[in-house]
Design an enzyme around this catalytic site. Structure first.
Site, PDB file in Angstrom:
ATOM      1  N   THR A 217      21.579  23.581  35.375  1.00 61.74           N
ATOM      2  CA  THR A 217      22.457  22.403  35.470  1.00 61.74           C
ATOM      3  C   THR A 217      23.504  22.693  36.543  1.00 61.74           C
ATOM      4  O   THR A 217      23.241  22.535  37.726  1.00 61.74           O
ATOM      5  CB  THR A 217      23.095  22.064  34.112  1.00 61.74           C
ATOM      6  OG1 THR A 217      23.679  23.236  33.542  1.00 61.74           O
ATOM      7  CG2 THR A 217      22.037  21.516  33.153  1.00 61.74           C
TER       8      THR A 217
ATOM      9  N   LYS B 239      19.629  30.023  31.565  1.00 62.22           N
ATOM     10  CA  LYS B 239      20.544  29.145  32.285  1.00 62.22           C
ATOM     11  C   LYS B 239      21.852  29.112  31.514  1.00 62.22           C
ATOM     12  O   LYS B 239      21.907  29.347  30.309  1.00 62.22           O
ATOM     13  CB  LYS B 239      19.982  27.733  32.451  1.00 62.22           C
ATOM     14  CG  LYS B 239      19.765  26.934  31.173  1.00 62.22           C
ATOM     15  CD  LYS B 239      20.974  26.223  30.593  1.00 62.22           C
ATOM     16  CE  LYS B 239      21.660  25.349  31.628  1.00 62.22           C
ATOM     17  NZ  LYS B 239      22.905  24.728  30.990  1.00 62.22           N
TER      18      LYS B 239
ATOM     19  N   ASN C  46      34.422  20.189  36.078  1.00 62.55           N
ATOM     20  CA  ASN C  46      34.427  19.598  34.750  1.00 62.55           C
ATOM     21  C   ASN C  46      35.254  18.319  34.649  1.00 62.55           C
ATOM     22  O   ASN C  46      35.147  17.584  33.667  1.00 62.55           O
ATOM     23  CB  ASN C  46      34.914  20.640  33.740  1.00 62.55           C
ATOM     24  CG  ASN C  46      33.844  21.657  33.447  1.00 62.55           C
ATOM     25  OD1 ASN C  46      32.892  21.367  32.737  1.00 62.55           O
ATOM     26  ND2 ASN C  46      33.959  22.839  34.045  1.00 62.55           N
TER      27      ASN C  46
ATOM     28  N   THR D 156      30.680  11.709  35.714  1.00 59.97           N
ATOM     29  CA  THR D 156      30.917  10.585  36.606  1.00 59.97           C
ATOM     30  C   THR D 156      30.582  10.908  38.049  1.00 59.97           C
ATOM     31  O   THR D 156      30.554  10.030  38.898  1.00 59.97           O
ATOM     32  CB  THR D 156      32.388  10.136  36.542  1.00 59.97           C
ATOM     33  OG1 THR D 156      33.231  11.255  36.823  1.00 59.97           O
ATOM     34  CG2 THR D 156      32.711   9.584  35.172  1.00 59.97           C
TER      35      THR D 156
ATOM     36  N   GLU E  89      31.117  28.365  35.792  1.00 59.29           N
ATOM     37  CA  GLU E  89      31.450  27.279  36.719  1.00 59.29           C
ATOM     38  C   GLU E  89      32.684  27.624  37.554  1.00 59.29           C
ATOM     39  O   GLU E  89      33.762  27.876  37.015  1.00 59.29           O
ATOM     40  CB  GLU E  89      31.669  25.987  35.938  1.00 59.29           C
ATOM     41  CG  GLU E  89      30.363  25.459  35.360  1.00 59.29           C
ATOM     42  CD  GLU E  89      30.548  24.294  34.413  1.00 59.29           C
ATOM     43  OE1 GLU E  89      29.589  23.535  34.233  1.00 59.29           O
ATOM     44  OE2 GLU E  89      31.648  24.160  33.841  1.00 59.29           O
TER      45      GLU E  89
ATOM     46  N   THR F 288      25.870  29.309  24.227  1.00 53.29           N
ATOM     47  CA  THR F 288      25.856  28.041  24.929  1.00 53.29           C
ATOM     48  C   THR F 288      25.045  28.216  26.194  1.00 53.29           C
ATOM     49  O   THR F 288      25.578  28.424  27.265  1.00 53.29           O
ATOM     50  CB  THR F 288      27.273  27.596  25.257  1.00 53.29           C
ATOM     51  OG1 THR F 288      27.994  27.553  24.049  1.00 53.29           O
ATOM     52  CG2 THR F 288      27.277  26.241  25.903  1.00 53.29           C
TER      53      THR F 288
END
Length: 398
Positions: A148, A174, A393, A398, A271, A185
């Site tokens: 992702t 991943k 994040n 969006t 991230e 997670t």
């Protein structure tokens, strides 16, 4: 007799095929894939503890707990199929049916894994086309299709001689955000052609998860979806490994290495991250306390931000240790940053802040804490907290 293992370029073990396609679940990346064993494989799993457990995770868990056997895994990215109610369950069942018909096996041999946006239904027309397009090949595109916000694939392949037969253990995973497992997670998989008893496989995974995947954190959030699965199809032809087998210690060590390294890859690829933080805690009263302290340190946003800024602010580490419920004497605690002693006997030690700051620029930062309260140790891994984490994040859906 136990032998050592060797690392090699990533391949599938004997008896496995795989493929991945772009089913247009997202703009331009591979997003649907599968992994197929030529025979039913022993299966073990550990799963998210989030109460909003996604349909694919919950159903795969039920399958494994009932039979401890799988023959195929179908996976998708972009959509998590989480918080989708009865429709989500029906969609998982439909995925299993499509795969089962295509492979001429029963649906209860098909595990399902999804990752992506929570709260959106799977686009089933696209899923069907994607599954129908999958082939049984030796390519490793599946390791890309599950990503992702990850920036790279996470893979490791080891070979070893087990019971006189060469066996291959291939792990892939991943995970980049929402990483604070207990379980994990992420999606993590290790598949092998070694023959291993199902109960032995599950016991090893359950035990080793506590020392590996459960000791990483990126942002303190636990996902709805993710899991770690082990498959062992026995095609290598070795005598079945049980806890009494002479090569059991070797097999357990292989899994420990694979799960540790995959967990570290996930933590490093958090991230927006620029560095991996590895915390080692020694001298704790219990192993549980050592692990809790280590994970608290890598999970502290203040510590993570300091590491991003190359700031040797050891006060944040001390504060985090003190906020745990561990038993220790604050006047006996020692702290090192990249082998530079900054605290001894609970007191500051004179050190070059410039040298310490310079050392924090490296891609891996090592924090060592000695509690001096016992004989137990623990490790945890995390990453720094950067501006890019907020950017990623703030606009994820969006």
């Amino acid at each position: 007799m136990m032998t050592e293992w060797e690392e090699q370029s990533f391949i599938w073990p004997k008896g496995y095929t795989s493929d991945a396609v772009h089913a247009k679940l997202r703009y331009s990346k591979l997003d649907v894939g599968w992994l197929v064993s030529e025979v039913p494989a022993a299966a073990a799993g550990v799963y998210t503890t989030n109460q909003f457990c996604a349909a694919p995770t919950a159903i795969t868990k039920q399958l494994i707990q009932k039979k401890h056997t799988l023959q195929a895994l179908v996976m998708n990215s972009a959509f998590a199929n989480a918080c989708t109610g009865e429709q989500g369950v029906k969609d998982v069942s439909q995925e299993q049916q499509w795969v089962a018909e295509k492979l001429a096996i029963t649906p209860d041999l098909v595990g399902v894994a999804s990752t992506g946006l929570i709260g959106s239904y799977l686009p089933m027309a696209k899923m069907e086309k994607g599954i129908q397009a999958l082939k049984q090949t030796s390519n490793t595109l599946l390791t890309e299709a599950i990503l992702t916000t990850d920036t790279k694939t996470k893979t490791l392949c080891l070979t070893a001689t087990i019971g006189g037969k060469q066996c291959t253990f291939s792990g892939f995973a991943k995970g980049s955000g929402m990483i604070h497992p207990n379980m994990a997670t992420m999606l993590g998989f290790v598949v092998t052609d070694c023959q291993i008893a199902p109960d032995c496989l599950q016991t090893m995974l359950s035990t080793l998860t506590d020392e590996t995947f459960n000791q990483i954190t990126v942002d303190g959030d636990t996902s709805t979806n993710d899991m770690v699965l082990l498959l062992a199809n026995g095609v290598a032809g070795n005598q079945e490994v049980t806890t009494e087998h002479e090569d059991y210690p070797l097999v357990k060590n292989l899994y420990h290495l694979l799960l540790t390294e995959l967990a570290k890859m996930i933590a490093r690829d958090g991230e927006g991250a620029t560095k991996l933080i590895e915390v080692t805690v020694d001298g704790a009263k219990t192993k549980k306390e050592a692990q809790a302290i280590a994970k608290a340190i890598v999970g502290s946003n203040l510590v993570k931000a300091a590491m991003f800024g190359n700031d040797p602010n050891w006060g944040r580490i001390i504060s985090t240790i003190g906020a745990t419920s561990a038993t220790f004497d604050p006047n006996k605690v020692a702290v090192q940053l990249n082998e530079i002693t900054v605290v001894a006997d609970g007191q500051p030690v004179a050190f070059s802040e410039q040298a310490a700051s310079k050392s924090l620029e490296q891609e891996i930062v090592f924090v060592h804490v000695d509690i001096n309260a016992g004989a137990h140790s623990g490790k945890a891994w995390g990453c720094d907290l950067t501006y890019d984490y907020v950017k990623i994040n703030a606009t994820y859906s969006t």
